[in-house]
Design a protein around this motif. Structure first.
Motif, PDB file in Angstrom:
ATOM      1  N   UNK A 144       0.850  -1.187   0.000  1.00 44.00           N
ATOM      2  CA  UNK A 144       0.000   0.000   0.000  1.00 44.00           C
ATOM      3  C   UNK A 144       0.888   1.240   0.000  1.00 44.00           C
ATOM      4  N   UNK A 145       0.345   2.348  -0.476  1.00 44.04           N
ATOM      5  CA  UNK A 145       1.107   3.585  -0.479  1.00 44.04           C
ATOM      6  C   UNK A 145       2.087   3.644  -1.627  1.00 44.04           C
ATOM      7  N   UNK A 146       3.041   4.568  -1.523  1.00 45.80           N
ATOM      8  CA  UNK A 146       4.020   4.809  -2.589  1.00 45.80           C
ATOM      9  C   UNK A 146       5.418   4.505  -2.066  1.00 45.80           C
ATOM     10  N   UNK A 147       6.142   3.638  -2.770  1.00 45.17           N
ATOM     11  CA  UNK A 147       7.515   3.296  -2.390  1.00 45.17           C
ATOM     12  C   UNK A 147       8.507   4.248  -3.051  1.00 45.17           C
ATOM     13  N   UNK A 148       9.532   4.603  -2.286  1.00 43.57           N
ATOM     14  CA  UNK A 148      10.603   5.433  -2.833  1.00 43.57           C
ATOM     15  C   UNK A 148      11.462   4.620  -3.787  1.00 43.57           C
ATOM     16  N   UNK A 149      11.770   5.191  -4.952  1.00 39.47           N
ATOM     17  CA  UNK A 149      12.632   4.524  -5.930  1.00 39.47           C
ATOM     18  C   UNK A 149      13.687   5.503  -6.423  1.00 39.47           C
ATOM     19  N   UNK A 150      14.357   6.149  -5.472  1.00 36.96           N
ATOM     20  CA  UNK A 150      15.357   7.149  -5.824  1.00 36.96           C
ATOM     21  C   UNK A 150      16.776   6.740  -5.439  1.00 36.96           C
ATOM     22  N   UNK A 151      16.918   5.536  -4.873  1.00 34.97           N
ATOM     23  CA  UNK A 151      18.232   5.076  -4.412  1.00 34.97           C
ATOM     24  C   UNK A 151      18.499   3.674  -4.939  1.00 34.97           C
ATOM     25  N   UNK A 152      19.722   3.425  -5.399  1.00 36.66           N
ATOM     26  CA  UNK A 152      20.079   2.094  -5.874  1.00 36.66           C
ATOM     27  C   UNK A 152      19.876   1.051  -4.773  1.00 36.66           C
ATOM     28  N   UNK A 153      19.479  -0.149  -5.170  1.00 37.67           N
ATOM     29  CA  UNK A 153      19.313  -1.244  -4.230  1.00 37.67           C
ATOM     30  C   UNK A 153      20.631  -1.956  -3.972  1.00 37.67           C
ATOM     31  N   UNK A 154      20.653  -2.891  -3.013  1.00 33.86           N
ATOM     32  CA  UNK A 154      21.889  -3.610  -2.683  1.00 33.86           C
ATOM     33  C   UNK A 154      22.364  -4.478  -3.837  1.00 33.86           C
ATOM     34  N   UNK A 155      23.662  -4.747  -3.854  1.00 39.31           N
ATOM     35  CA  UNK A 155      24.269  -5.609  -4.863  1.00 39.31           C
ATOM     36  C   UNK A 155      24.613  -6.949  -4.231  1.00 39.31           C
TER      37      UNK A 155
END
Length: 342
Positions: A52-63
């Motif tokens: 639910x809601x809005x997820x932040x997608x402004x930062x690279x995820x883990x490698x």
């Protein structure tokens, strides 16, 4: 005239699982660290639960964790990005000039180099997708996935639950392409016009997917850049040769038992051990097994899911034979140090 940077007025984008909030930078909409599946150690990728809601997608995820300590080198030629690692590293990044679902821009999905053992979607500055997105007018996707023992350790001798553990690296990429199929139109892309491409190890992942029937129909063109696997640099495990010897040696190291007393329940310790202990055990025991030409979890193991590299099998799948494929070479595949530059 486009603003250089926007965030507050960039609308959330709907995906199959929920909404994502990216940003606009210098002509491109950018979404980072999108989780396309979840990784449970030695198991097939699992779907992401809706939110639910809005997820932040402004930062690279883990490698994905690698097996050797990262030591900066050759930075003059190839500047690197070092980033937090986690074995649940199934995330991707998207660059697009538009968020109009009617745009139907060609989609390019990039697989990074580093063989099957190291690297990441953000490792090199050149992996940033903004320039290709803008200059090529495409939607660009880069993918993180499991590597080395996390993506190639064949424990199928333990039973059906682990039957594809030796080809998880390709199963992860299939899951990423499924995410593209289901969601990329909302980022301005055309799910019916997807090109997979990669350099070095990324090129091997391209041909690996062309030998993975589960990937059929998820991509429509392919480009291999200096990544044709011929078995010389990175031998492919033979079909049916599992990582049993390696797993037993690692379990012995973790459990502190002799090889003769290691049973299947002890091998399950590999699933519960910390990342640090798992890597430490691998590095301590793999060399004798490598000398004996056993399976050391450094590349996918051919099975019913992954059919084996085309140079070894002498053919592509029927789907692989029908799609356009471009094969080329980069200028300096192994020129890693300044004194080797001509």
């Amino acid at each position: 005239m486009n603003k250089v940077f926007r965030f507050d007025d960039v609308p959330p984008v709907q995906t199959k699982e929920g909404e994502l909030k990216g940003y606009f930078w210098n002509g491109a909409y950018i979404f980072k660290g999108i989780q396309y599946a979840n990784a449970k150690r030695f198991h097939m990728p699992e779907r992401v639960e809706p939110w639910d809601g809005v997820k932040d997608a402004t930062t690279y995820g883990p490698v994905c964790p690698i097996l050797q300590k990262e030591t900066p080198s050759a930075e003059l030629l190839v500047p690197h990005r070092y980033w937090p690692s986690d074995e649940n590293c199934l995330n991707l990044n998207v660059w697009s000039r538009t968020l109009d679902e009617r745009a139907k821009k060609p989609v390019l999905v990039w697989f990074h180099g580093g063989g099957y053992t190291m690297g990441s979607a953000i490792e090199q500055e050149a992996y940033d997708g903004a320039n290709m997105c803008k200059n090529g007018d495409v939607v660009l996707v880069t993918v993180n996935h499991r590597l080395n023992i996390f993506g190639c350790m064949d424990l199928s001798f333990l039973g059906k639950e682990y039957e594809n553990s030796g080809s998880l690296i390709l199963a992860d990429l299939v899951a990423a392409l499924e995410w593209v199929r289901d969601n990329i139109s909302n980022f301005g892309g055309d799910p019916d016009n997807v090109t997979i491409f990669g350099q070095s190890g990324g090129g091997m992942k391209v041909t690996g997917l062309m030998q993975t029937p589960s990937a059929d129909g998820l991509y429509h063109k392919a480009v291999v850049m200096s990544g044709v696997a011929d078995g010389k640099l990175l031998p492919e495990p033979k079909k049916g040769v599992t990582c049993e010897s390696l797993a037993k040696a690692m379990a012995k190291n973790i459990a502190g038992k002799s090889m003769f007393s290691i049973g299947k329940s002890d091998i399950k310790l590999l699933e519960k051990a910390s990342v640090e202990d798992l890597i430490k055990a691998y590095n301590k025991v793999f060399m004798p097994i490598a000398i004996a030409k056993g399976n050391i979890a450094m590349s996918p193991t051919p099975n019913n899911y992954y059919l084996g590299e085309p140079l070894f099998t002498k053919s592509f799948t029927k789907y692989g034979e029908e799609i356009p494929l471009m094969v080329g070479s980069v200028f300096g595949e192994f020129s890693f140090s300044p004194n080797r530059v001509q």
